[in-house]
Design a protein around this motif. Structure first.
Motif, PDB file in Angstrom:
ATOM      1  N   ILE A  73      35.553  49.375  31.484  1.00  0.00           N
ATOM      2  CA  ILE A  73      35.583  47.908  31.346  1.00  0.00           C
ATOM      3  C   ILE A  73      36.421  47.530  30.119  1.00  0.00           C
ATOM      4  N   GLN A  74      36.113  48.206  29.029  1.00  0.00           N
ATOM      5  CA  GLN A  74      36.894  48.020  27.795  1.00  0.00           C
ATOM      6  C   GLN A  74      38.372  48.334  28.044  1.00  0.00           C
ATOM      7  N   GLY A  75      38.609  49.428  28.766  1.00  0.00           N
ATOM      8  CA  GLY A  75      39.982  49.842  29.091  1.00  0.00           C
ATOM      9  C   GLY A  75      40.695  48.798  29.918  1.00  0.00           C
ATOM     10  N   PHE A  76      39.998  48.240  30.900  1.00  0.00           N
ATOM     11  CA  PHE A  76      40.597  47.222  31.766  1.00  0.00           C
ATOM     12  C   PHE A  76      40.949  45.966  30.977  1.00  0.00           C
ATOM     13  N   LEU A  77      40.063  45.564  30.080  1.00  0.00           N
ATOM     14  CA  LEU A  77      40.277  44.292  29.357  1.00  0.00           C
ATOM     15  C   LEU A  77      41.366  44.387  28.283  1.00  0.00           C
ATOM     16  N   ALA A  78      41.569  45.585  27.725  1.00  0.00           N
ATOM     17  CA  ALA A  78      42.487  45.722  26.570  1.00  0.00           C
ATOM     18  C   ALA A  78      43.880  45.135  26.828  1.00  0.00           C
ATOM     19  N   PRO A  79      44.572  45.458  27.942  1.00  0.00           N
ATOM     20  CA  PRO A  79      45.929  44.908  28.127  1.00  0.00           C
ATOM     21  C   PRO A  79      45.953  43.405  28.396  1.00  0.00           C
ATOM     22  N   LEU A  80      44.795  42.828  28.708  1.00  0.00           N
ATOM     23  CA  LEU A  80      44.769  41.373  28.976  1.00  0.00           C
ATOM     24  C   LEU A  80      44.700  40.569  27.687  1.00  0.00           C
ATOM     25  N   LYS A  81      44.391  41.274  26.576  1.00  0.00           N
ATOM     26  CA  LYS A  81      44.210  40.558  25.299  1.00  0.00           C
ATOM     27  C   LYS A  81      45.487  39.853  24.863  1.00  0.00           C
ATOM     28  N   LYS A  82      46.655  40.390  25.270  1.00  0.00           N
ATOM     29  CA  LYS A  82      47.897  39.780  24.804  1.00  0.00           C
ATOM     30  C   LYS A  82      48.239  38.490  25.556  1.00  0.00           C
ATOM     31  N   PHE A  83      47.467  38.179  26.604  1.00  0.00           N
ATOM     32  CA  PHE A  83      47.709  36.926  27.313  1.00  0.00           C
ATOM     33  C   PHE A  83      46.771  35.855  26.774  1.00  0.00           C
ATOM     34  N   SER A  84      47.279  34.636  26.740  1.00  0.00           N
ATOM     35  CA  SER A  84      46.470  33.571  26.146  1.00  0.00           C
ATOM     36  C   SER A  84      45.225  33.335  27.006  1.00  0.00           C
ATOM     37  N   ASN A  85      44.371  32.570  26.482  1.00  0.00           N
ATOM     38  CA  ASN A  85      43.050  32.348  27.076  1.00  0.00           C
ATOM     39  C   ASN A  85      43.065  32.217  28.607  1.00  0.00           C
ATOM     40  N   LEU A  86      42.306  33.088  29.258  1.00  0.00           N
ATOM     41  CA  LEU A  86      42.260  33.023  30.721  1.00  0.00           C
ATOM     42  C   LEU A  86      41.088  32.150  31.205  1.00  0.00           C
ATOM     43  N   LYS A  87      40.376  31.598  30.244  1.00  0.00           N
ATOM     44  CA  LYS A  87      39.215  30.752  30.575  1.00  0.00           C
ATOM     45  C   LYS A  87      39.633  29.616  31.523  1.00  0.00           C
ATOM     46  N   GLY A  88      38.859  29.429  32.591  1.00  0.00           N
ATOM     47  CA  GLY A  88      39.149  28.331  33.519  1.00  0.00           C
ATOM     48  C   GLY A  88      40.242  28.641  34.535  1.00  0.00           C
ATOM     49  N   LYS A  89      40.781  29.871  34.497  1.00  0.00           N
ATOM     50  CA  LYS A  89      41.839  30.236  35.445  1.00  0.00           C
ATOM     51  C   LYS A  89      41.227  30.947  36.670  1.00  0.00           C
ATOM     52  N   ASN A  90      42.066  31.134  37.704  1.00  0.00           N
ATOM     53  CA  ASN A  90      41.606  31.797  38.938  1.00  0.00           C
ATOM     54  C   ASN A  90      42.108  33.240  38.995  1.00  0.00           C
ATOM     55  N   ALA A  91      41.238  34.145  39.457  1.00  0.00           N
ATOM     56  CA  ALA A  91      41.649  35.549  39.614  1.00  0.00           C
ATOM     57  C   ALA A  91      41.441  35.987  41.059  1.00  0.00           C
ATOM     58  N   LEU A  92      42.192  36.988  41.465  1.00  0.00           N
ATOM     59  CA  LEU A  92      42.054  37.557  42.816  1.00  0.00           C
ATOM     60  C   LEU A  92      42.051  39.083  42.688  1.00  0.00           C
ATOM     61  N   ILE A  93      41.089  39.729  43.347  1.00  0.00           N
ATOM     62  CA  ILE A  93      40.996  41.200  43.272  1.00  0.00           C
ATOM     63  C   ILE A  93      41.157  41.789  44.661  1.00  0.00           C
ATOM     64  N   MET A  94      41.996  42.794  44.773  1.00  0.00           N
ATOM     65  CA  MET A  94      42.114  43.517  46.045  1.00  0.00           C
ATOM     66  C   MET A  94      41.380  44.843  45.913  1.00  0.00           C
ATOM     67  N   SER A 139      33.881  39.113  34.035  1.00  0.00           N
ATOM     68  CA  SER A 139      32.747  38.227  33.755  1.00  0.00           C
ATOM     69  C   SER A 139      32.781  37.714  32.311  1.00  0.00           C
ATOM     70  N   SER A 140      33.500  38.430  31.441  1.00  0.00           N
ATOM     71  CA  SER A 140      33.541  37.992  30.041  1.00  0.00           C
ATOM     72  C   SER A 140      34.655  36.968  29.804  1.00  0.00           C
ATOM     73  N   LEU A 141      35.450  36.662  30.828  1.00  0.00           N
ATOM     74  CA  LEU A 141      36.613  35.788  30.623  1.00  0.00           C
ATOM     75  C   LEU A 141      36.366  34.326  31.001  1.00  0.00           C
ATOM     76  N   ASN A 142      35.172  34.024  31.509  1.00  0.00           N
ATOM     77  CA  ASN A 142      34.835  32.640  31.923  1.00  0.00           C
ATOM     78  C   ASN A 142      35.885  32.028  32.846  1.00  0.00           C
ATOM     79  N   LEU A 143      36.176  32.758  33.898  1.00  0.00           N
ATOM     80  CA  LEU A 143      37.159  32.276  34.868  1.00  0.00           C
ATOM     81  C   LEU A 143      36.565  31.132  35.687  1.00  0.00           C
ATOM     82  N   SER A 144      37.448  30.376  36.332  1.00  0.00           N
ATOM     83  CA  SER A 144      36.974  29.295  37.180  1.00  0.00           C
ATOM     84  C   SER A 144      36.573  29.840  38.549  1.00  0.00           C
ATOM     85  N   HIS A 145      37.419  30.732  39.081  1.00  0.00           N
ATOM     86  CA  HIS A 145      37.177  31.213  40.445  1.00  0.00           C
ATOM     87  C   HIS A 145      37.659  32.657  40.612  1.00  0.00           C
TER      88      HIS A 145
END
Ligand code: NAP
Length: 322
Positions: free
Chosen positions: A135-156, A170-176
């Motif tokens: 989980i930590q590994g997955f989140l690390a490369p996303l840190k360089k992107f600005s706040n993802l709060k309220g954005k939409n994600a899609l997982i395949m 779940s820690s990013l407070n996404l919208s959808h």
């Protein structure tokens, strides 16, 4: 006195790890070398020994990281035996990430929440404790992107790594969150997990491949993650395999600046990430996740905070070029 990789070191109580004194550089393994490693089956293609041994050398730590093949019927015996010979830590990979929970003395909340352990830490009474650094590994490369709060994600995909991804999201407070699976059964089980994991303000929908709504959800997603093996390097040249998740036509509506995150690191980049660059999307391949989860494990085993991430990455990139 503790002998370290190529050097002789003396313990430094303040740092809780050894301080160096120059020794014969050629002597990589000696009578005081300790074992760490990764347990799985098959395991010979793992990149983990390359990245960890590069870090151990840079840290001058007298440990050696091995890929340890273990067949299912021997798992309990091998785990107990490694603990008996004072193995300092283990990574666990396919197919044992779930099975290994029952051999742990304690499993922390993170690993319990996704039902998978990728790291074993020595515990008292010759036991192991389990955690999960994916989980930590997955989140690390996303840190360089600005706040993802309220954005939409899609997982395949809805397999093992998707569970770590959903926990991370779940820690990013996404919208959808939109989840795409090829099978109704796997999708339904996964949606149940998402419901207990996601934050209350995040909505979610599951779609089966081929659903006509998928293109619209792709268009409206800021972060799109491939957790399927589609696009992985296939060494059998005769076999015609799918190179892009879903199919190329699904990606025609990709929004510029959306982030495409492929958990695959070989090839680097995948065909899907190359396609994303045509639409001006940001791209993340799976190598940083691999390195960061490994570094997090090494931090837990060694109590060393500053793990040489760049050296680990360089070693992995060199190995992938071969
Ligand atoms: P997994 O548990 O087997 O899950 C794979 C998922 O992909 C399942 O949902 C499976 O669907 C789906 N899938 C497989 N083939 C498919 C196809 N042809 N079409 C559509 N869906 C398909 O595997 P995993 O452990 O999650 O690993 C998945 C990928 O992530 C692998 O490429 C792995 O190397 C990579 N990975 C990378 C890292 C990293 O650190 N970068 C870490 C973990 C995994 P079904 O449920 O229907 O079978």
């Amino acid at each position: 006195m503790i002998a370290l990789r190529g050097e002789v070191w003396f313990p430094n109580s303040k740092l809780n790890y050894p301080k160096k004194m120059v020794h014969n550089k050629k002597e990589l393994i000696n009578g005081e070398t300790s074992l760490i490693g990764v347990l799985g089956y098959p395991i010979q293609h793992s990149l983990s020994p390359v990245i960890h041994n590069a870090a151990l050398t840079a840290l001058n730590l007298n440990w050696c990281y091995l890929a340890i093949p273990c067949e299912k019927e021997n798992l309990e015996l091998v785990l107990k035996s490694l603990r008996k010979i004072d193995c300092k830590g283990l990574n666990i990979t396919i197919p044992y990430k779930e099975t290994v929970l029952s051999y742990c003395q304690n499993v922390d909340n993170i690993a319990n929440s996704i039902g998978a352990v990728n790291t074993l830490i020595p515990a008292q009474n010759a036991q192991w404790n389990g955690t999960n650094t994916d989980i930590q590994g997955f989140l690390a490369p996303l840190k360089k992107f600005s706040n993802l709060k309220g954005k939409n994600a899609l997982i395949m995909g809805t397999g093992g790594s998707a569970k770590a991804v959903i926990q991370g999201l779940s820690s990013l407070n996404l919208s959808h969150i939109t989840i795409i699976s090829r099978r109704k059964n796997s999708l339904e089980k996964f949606i149940e997990l998402v419901k207990v994991t996601k934050s209350k303000s995040t909505t979610c929908i599951g779609l089966i491949e081929g659903d006509s709504l998928i293109k619209e959800y792709i268009k409206n997603s800021h972060l799109i993650i491939n957790t399927t093996p589609i696009g992985m390097l296939n060494k059998s040249e005769n076999q015609k395999i799918q190179a892009i998740p879903l199919s190329e036509e699904y990606w025609e509506n990709l929004s510029p600046n959306s982030i495409l995150y492929d958990l695959i690191y070989n090839p680097k980049p995948t065909e899907w990430l190359k396609l994303g660059s045509k639409y001006d999307c940001h791209q993340i391949d799976g190598l940083d996740m691999l390195i960061e989860q490994g570094a997090a494990s090494l931090r837990l085993w060694s109590n060393i905070e500053n793990i040489p991430i760049n050296i680990m990455k360089k070693a992995a990139e060199n190995a992938l070029k071969k």
